[in-house]
Design a protein around this motif. Structure first.
Motif, PDB file in Angstrom:
ATOM      1  N   PHE A 162      68.566  53.805  79.540  1.00  6.90           N
ATOM      2  CA  PHE A 162      69.333  52.980  78.617  1.00  6.90           C
ATOM      3  C   PHE A 162      70.839  53.082  78.790  1.00  6.90           C
ATOM      4  O   PHE A 162      71.567  52.196  78.391  1.00  6.90           O
ATOM      5  N   PHE A 163      71.308  54.170  79.361  1.00  7.17           N
ATOM      6  CA  PHE A 163      72.744  54.362  79.499  1.00  7.17           C
ATOM      7  C   PHE A 163      73.062  54.779  80.929  1.00  7.17           C
ATOM      8  O   PHE A 163      72.484  55.718  81.453  1.00  7.17           O
ATOM      9  N   PRO A 164      73.999  54.100  81.545  1.00  7.45           N
ATOM     10  CA  PRO A 164      74.317  54.390  82.945  1.00  7.45           C
ATOM     11  C   PRO A 164      75.116  55.676  83.098  1.00  7.45           C
ATOM     12  O   PRO A 164      75.738  56.148  82.154  1.00  7.45           O
ATOM     13  N   ARG A 165      75.085  56.214  84.270  1.00  3.65           N
ATOM     14  CA  ARG A 165      75.905  57.385  84.576  1.00  3.65           C
ATOM     15  C   ARG A 165      77.361  56.971  84.719  1.00  3.65           C
ATOM     16  O   ARG A 165      78.260  57.736  84.444  1.00  3.65           O
ATOM     17  N   ARG A 166      77.607  55.747  85.165  1.00  2.00           N
ATOM     18  CA  ARG A 166      78.952  55.239  85.380  1.00  2.00           C
ATOM     19  C   ARG A 166      79.307  54.284  84.245  1.00  2.00           C
ATOM     20  O   ARG A 166      78.601  53.325  83.982  1.00  2.00           O
ATOM     21  N   VAL A 167      80.407  54.533  83.552  1.00  3.43           N
ATOM     22  CA  VAL A 167      80.838  53.694  82.444  1.00  3.43           C
ATOM     23  C   VAL A 167      81.087  52.272  82.943  1.00  3.43           C
ATOM     24  O   VAL A 167      81.683  52.062  83.988  1.00  3.43           O
ATOM     25  N   GLY A 168      80.601  51.288  82.180  1.00  7.52           N
ATOM     26  CA  GLY A 168      80.793  49.899  82.554  1.00  7.52           C
ATOM     27  C   GLY A 168      79.759  49.378  83.533  1.00  7.52           C
ATOM     28  O   GLY A 168      79.814  48.246  83.957  1.00  7.52           O
ATOM     29  N   SER A 169      78.774  50.194  83.869  1.00  7.84           N
ATOM     30  CA  SER A 169      77.770  49.806  84.850  1.00  7.84           C
ATOM     31  C   SER A 169      76.578  49.144  84.173  1.00  7.84           C
ATOM     32  O   SER A 169      76.172  49.543  83.099  1.00  7.84           O
ATOM     33  N   MET A 170      76.027  48.130  84.824  1.00 15.87           N
ATOM     34  CA  MET A 170      74.802  47.510  84.335  1.00 15.87           C
ATOM     35  C   MET A 170      73.609  47.996  85.153  1.00 15.87           C
ATOM     36  O   MET A 170      72.555  47.393  85.134  1.00 15.87           O
ATOM     37  N   ASP A 171      73.781  49.100  85.875  1.00 16.96           N
ATOM     38  CA  ASP A 171      72.718  49.617  86.724  1.00 16.96           C
ATOM     39  C   ASP A 171      71.427  49.853  85.953  1.00 16.96           C
ATOM     40  O   ASP A 171      70.346  49.642  86.467  1.00 16.96           O
ATOM     41  N   CYS A 172      71.551  50.314  84.718  1.00 15.96           N
ATOM     42  CA  CYS A 172      70.363  50.621  83.934  1.00 15.96           C
ATOM     43  C   CYS A 172      69.846  49.410  83.186  1.00 15.96           C
ATOM     44  O   CYS A 172      68.802  49.458  82.580  1.00 15.96           O
ATOM     45  N   GLY A 173      70.551  48.306  83.221  1.00 16.53           N
ATOM     46  CA  GLY A 173      70.229  47.156  82.391  1.00 16.53           C
ATOM     47  C   GLY A 173      68.840  46.600  82.558  1.00 16.53           C
ATOM     48  O   GLY A 173      68.119  46.412  81.595  1.00 16.53           O
ATOM     49  N   LYS A 174      68.436  46.332  83.791  1.00 18.15           N
ATOM     50  CA  LYS A 174      67.145  45.695  84.024  1.00 18.15           C
ATOM     51  C   LYS A 174      65.986  46.535  83.510  1.00 18.15           C
ATOM     52  O   LYS A 174      65.108  46.041  82.814  1.00 18.15           O
ATOM     53  N   ILE A 191      76.011  43.817  76.221  1.00 19.02           N
ATOM     54  CA  ILE A 191      76.608  42.491  76.387  1.00 19.02           C
ATOM     55  C   ILE A 191      78.120  42.600  76.562  1.00 19.02           C
ATOM     56  O   ILE A 191      78.725  41.811  77.270  1.00 19.02           O
ATOM     57  N   CYS A 192      78.734  43.602  75.953  1.00 19.28           N
ATOM     58  CA  CYS A 192      80.178  43.782  76.086  1.00 19.28           C
ATOM     59  C   CYS A 192      80.559  44.355  77.449  1.00 19.28           C
ATOM     60  O   CYS A 192      81.692  44.196  77.892  1.00 19.28           O
ATOM     61  N   GLU A 193      79.636  45.009  78.124  1.00 18.65           N
ATOM     62  CA  GLU A 193      79.896  45.601  79.429  1.00 18.65           C
ATOM     63  C   GLU A 193      79.326  44.761  80.568  1.00 18.65           C
ATOM     64  O   GLU A 193      79.156  45.245  81.671  1.00 18.65           O
ATOM     65  N   ARG A 194      79.054  43.519  80.324  1.00 22.45           N
ATOM     66  CA  ARG A 194      78.382  42.658  81.296  1.00 22.45           C
ATOM     67  C   ARG A 194      79.083  42.643  82.650  1.00 22.45           C
ATOM     68  O   ARG A 194      80.258  42.366  82.744  1.00 22.45           O
ATOM     69  N   GLU A 195      78.321  42.956  83.667  1.00 25.70           N
ATOM     70  CA  GLU A 195      78.782  42.817  85.048  1.00 25.70           C
ATOM     71  C   GLU A 195      77.807  41.971  85.850  1.00 25.70           C
ATOM     72  O   GLU A 195      78.164  41.389  86.838  1.00 25.70           O
ATOM     73  N   ASN A 196      76.582  41.931  85.408  1.00 22.73           N
ATOM     74  CA  ASN A 196      75.491  41.379  86.193  1.00 22.73           C
ATOM     75  C   ASN A 196      74.902  40.177  85.448  1.00 22.73           C
ATOM     76  O   ASN A 196      74.245  40.341  84.433  1.00 22.73           O
ATOM     77  N   THR A 197      75.114  38.968  85.958  1.00 20.59           N
ATOM     78  CA  THR A 197      74.661  37.756  85.271  1.00 20.59           C
ATOM     79  C   THR A 197      73.153  37.711  85.065  1.00 20.59           C
ATOM     80  O   THR A 197      72.712  37.388  83.958  1.00 20.59           O
ATOM     81  N   PRO A 198      72.312  38.037  86.061  1.00 19.11           N
ATOM     82  CA  PRO A 198      70.863  38.027  85.797  1.00 19.11           C
ATOM     83  C   PRO A 198      70.452  38.989  84.674  1.00 19.11           C
ATOM     84  O   PRO A 198      69.572  38.676  83.881  1.00 19.11           O
ATOM     85  N   THR A 199      71.109  40.137  84.608  1.00 23.06           N
ATOM     86  CA  THR A 199      70.791  41.084  83.538  1.00 23.06           C
ATOM     87  C   THR A 199      71.243  40.535  82.190  1.00 23.06           C
ATOM     88  O   THR A 199      70.544  40.676  81.193  1.00 23.06           O
ATOM     89  N   LEU A 200      72.392  39.885  82.151  1.00 18.55           N
ATOM     90  CA  LEU A 200      72.855  39.274  80.910  1.00 18.55           C
ATOM     91  C   LEU A 200      71.881  38.198  80.448  1.00 18.55           C
ATOM     92  O   LEU A 200      71.538  38.124  79.266  1.00 18.55           O
ATOM     93  N   ILE A 201      71.398  37.391  81.367  1.00 21.55           N
ATOM     94  CA  ILE A 201      70.412  36.363  81.015  1.00 21.55           C
ATOM     95  C   ILE A 201      69.171  37.006  80.423  1.00 21.55           C
ATOM     96  O   ILE A 201      68.644  36.560  79.404  1.00 21.55           O
TER      97      ILE A 201
END
Length: 101
Positions: free
Chosen positions: A3-15, A47-57
């Protein structure tokens, strides 16, 4: 890490996290309602840290599913629950560069 990435601002964990929440929402509406404030807070953070459009969708699809399940259950959002989510969704909807076509 799910649920929470190791790197701040990352969407790595999003999917992975969104898929996990999807499963919970689909399987157990009562469990979702019990943890709704946490789900909304996590969604707002992501949603506030969005970097990845497919994950945001996928995040937006997940929130639509949550709201559909709440409607089916005749659940009315409490003021504090709405206050967690609504301001951030409204803010993001007003940014032209953040719109998904």
């Amino acid at each position: 890490d799910r649920f929470f990435p190791r790197r701040v601002g990352s969407m790595d964990c999003g999917k992975e996290a969104v898929e996990y929440i999807f499963k919970v929402v689909e399987a157990d509406t009562e469990l979702m309602i019990q943890h709704l404030d946490l789900i909304f807070k996590w969604f707002t953070l992501r949603i506030c840290e969005r970097e990845n459009t497919p994950t945001l969708i996928r995040l937006l699809e997940m929130m639509a599913l949550c709201l559909e399940k709440l409607t089916e259950s005749d659940y009315v959002l409490l003021d504090f629950e709405a206050a967690i989510l609504v301001p951030y969704v409204l803010e993001k909807s007003g940014h032209a560069k953040d719109r998904i076509g």
